[in-house]
Design an enzyme around this catalytic site. Structure first.
Site, mmCIF file in Angstrom:
data_model
loop_
_atom_site.group_PDB
_atom_site.id
_atom_site.type_symbol
_atom_site.label_atom_id
_atom_site.label_comp_id
_atom_site.label_asym_id
_atom_site.label_seq_id
_atom_site.Cartn_x
_atom_site.Cartn_y
_atom_site.Cartn_z
ATOM 1 N N LEU A 1 -8.514 18.541 10.559
ATOM 2 C CA LEU A 1 -8.646 18.713 12.016
ATOM 3 C C LEU A 1 -9.476 17.623 12.685
ATOM 4 O O LEU A 1 -10.010 17.824 13.787
ATOM 5 C CB LEU A 1 -9.210 20.098 12.356
ATOM 6 C CG LEU A 1 -8.323 21.285 11.934
ATOM 7 C CD1 LEU A 1 -8.970 22.608 12.322
ATOM 8 C CD2 LEU A 1 -6.930 21.174 12.537
ATOM 9 N N ASN B 1 -9.532 5.861 3.803
ATOM 10 C CA ASN B 1 -8.726 7.048 4.090
ATOM 11 C C ASN B 1 -7.278 6.889 3.637
ATOM 12 O O ASN B 1 -6.725 7.758 2.949
ATOM 13 C CB ASN B 1 -8.762 7.352 5.578
ATOM 14 C CG ASN B 1 -8.017 8.632 5.923
ATOM 15 O OD1 ASN B 1 -8.527 9.736 5.725
ATOM 16 N ND2 ASN B 1 -6.791 8.505 6.426
ATOM 17 N N TYR C 1 -3.793 -1.693 8.930
ATOM 18 C CA TYR C 1 -3.019 -0.450 8.947
ATOM 19 C C TYR C 1 -1.709 -0.621 8.185
ATOM 20 O O TYR C 1 -1.394 0.157 7.272
ATOM 21 C CB TYR C 1 -2.745 -0.012 10.385
ATOM 22 C CG TYR C 1 -1.669 1.042 10.492
ATOM 23 C CD1 TYR C 1 -1.861 2.320 9.961
ATOM 24 C CD2 TYR C 1 -0.447 0.755 11.098
ATOM 25 C CE1 TYR C 1 -0.862 3.285 10.039
ATOM 26 C CE2 TYR C 1 0.547 1.724 11.188
ATOM 27 C CZ TYR C 1 0.339 2.967 10.652
ATOM 28 O OH TYR C 1 1.335 3.925 10.720
ATOM 29 N N GLY D 1 0.150 -10.504 18.594
ATOM 30 C CA GLY D 1 0.901 -9.899 17.498
ATOM 31 C C GLY D 1 2.057 -9.025 17.911
ATOM 32 O O GLY D 1 2.708 -8.417 17.056
#
Length: 329
Positions: free
Chosen positions: A33, A92, A141, A284
């Site tokens: 959450l 993560n 990412y 980009g």
């Protein structure tokens, strides 16, 4: 099938949970959450507020719920932030995914569906984008997603893990019944930002560049409806019955839409004016990004149903109009 949906309270995950139920499967949701919303998941669905990186807790859930397949939507996904704080993204998106895969081995679960991204291709060599294009991410990412794809290939050979990685283009829209939709903080997606501008929730929308080599000078992108995206994830289940599969698919409509076309479509659907200003190009940003999803269509028997951008925007408008405060409405 009993399916653990990690990140199931987020935008894509919650819509996938809904599609799993409609398809007759039994989803179980796990979400910490941080970005997800508890109200995005029906109270009838088993819910575990657990972090992706808690190996023992995840393994316990997998065993207790008799999970047969795991779907992973719990990555951090802000490109700009990944450039500013890459360690947060590697921890993560890669580190905690490794912990998840270890928990799956602990619990004997060997089928996995992964939320990847077209950002793993970087600046594409050609259009439309096929799965055979070189993958050269230009931000952390995209790199973290590619790293996980490579880990999954290695796990297929070493452990017999069967996985499918879906490289998304631009997820858009909301559930057709208006019960769940897009609620990000911060919000970076064009369609909700345009709707907010139309609603007066923001002064105006900024269009980043109008001098690209495109028909109207603004960037072209591929917007795939969230329910079409979700259905593809379920269509791959049968392909994962055989051990050691590593499958990779692009998910898009193959029908690019410009920023200005989105603005005009939002105005037509809502009947409201979208105030906007022209800004400088963002570093980009390629002129065009759109998918060749023929592989997914041929191998999975999947076809996107929302091919008209106005239909996709209409579902988003239904959500935003009925939930002006998002899930905190």
């Amino acid at each position: 099938m009993k399916v653990l949906v990690i990140g199931g309270a987020g935008y894509i995950g919650s819509h996938c949970v809904r599609q799993l139920v409609l398809a007759g499967h039994e989803p179980v949701v796990m979400d910490n959450l941080v970005f997800g919303h508890r109200d995005a998941v029906s109270p009838e669905i088993p819910f575990h507020e657990v972090d992706l990186g808690d190996r023992e807790a995840v393994a316990k859930i997998l065993r207790q719920e008799s999970i047969e397949l795991v779907m992973h939507f719990a990555a951090f996904a802000y490109v700009g932030e990944s450039v500013e704080d890459p360690l947060k993204y590697y921890e993560n998106n890669v580190g905690k995914t490794i912990s998840l895969l270890q928990a799956m081995r602990d619990a004997g679960v060997d089928r996995f569906v992964f939320s990847s991204t077209c950002a793993s291709y970087g600046i594409p060599e050609s259009m439309p984008m096929t799965e055979s294009l070189p993958q050269n991410p230009i931000n952390p990412y995209g790199q973290t997603k590619l790293d996980v794809e490579r880990i999954l290939k290695a796990c297929a050979k070493a452990y017999g893990l069967s996985s499918a990685s879906f490289r998304y283009f631009n997820a858009a829209g909301a559930a057709d019944d208006g019960t769940i939709g897009e609620d990000h903080d911060p919000e970076t997606h064009l369609i909700p930002l345009a709707i907010w501008a139309a609603q007066g929730k923001r002064d105006k929308l900024t269009v980043f560049g109008d001098d690209y080599d495109t028909p109207d000078g603004t960037c072209l992108r591929d917007y795939i409806h969230i329910d079409d995206l979700s259905r593809a994830h379920i269509a791959v289940f049968d392909k994962l019955k055989k051990p050691g599969q590593s499958l990779f698919y692009n998910l898009g409509t193959g029908k690019p839409v410009s920023v200005m076309e989105i603005i005009k479509a939002v105005e037509e659907v809502t009947g409201l004016n979208v105030p906007y200003e022209m800004g400088e190009r963002r570093a980009g940003d390629p002129p065009a990004l759109y998918a060749d999803s023929s592989k997914a269509q041929a191998e999975l028997g999947w076809t996107p149903q929302f091919m008209d951008i106005k239909e996709t925007i209409a579902t988003a408008w239904k959500w935003h109009k009925s939930h002006p405060g998002g899930f905190d409405n």
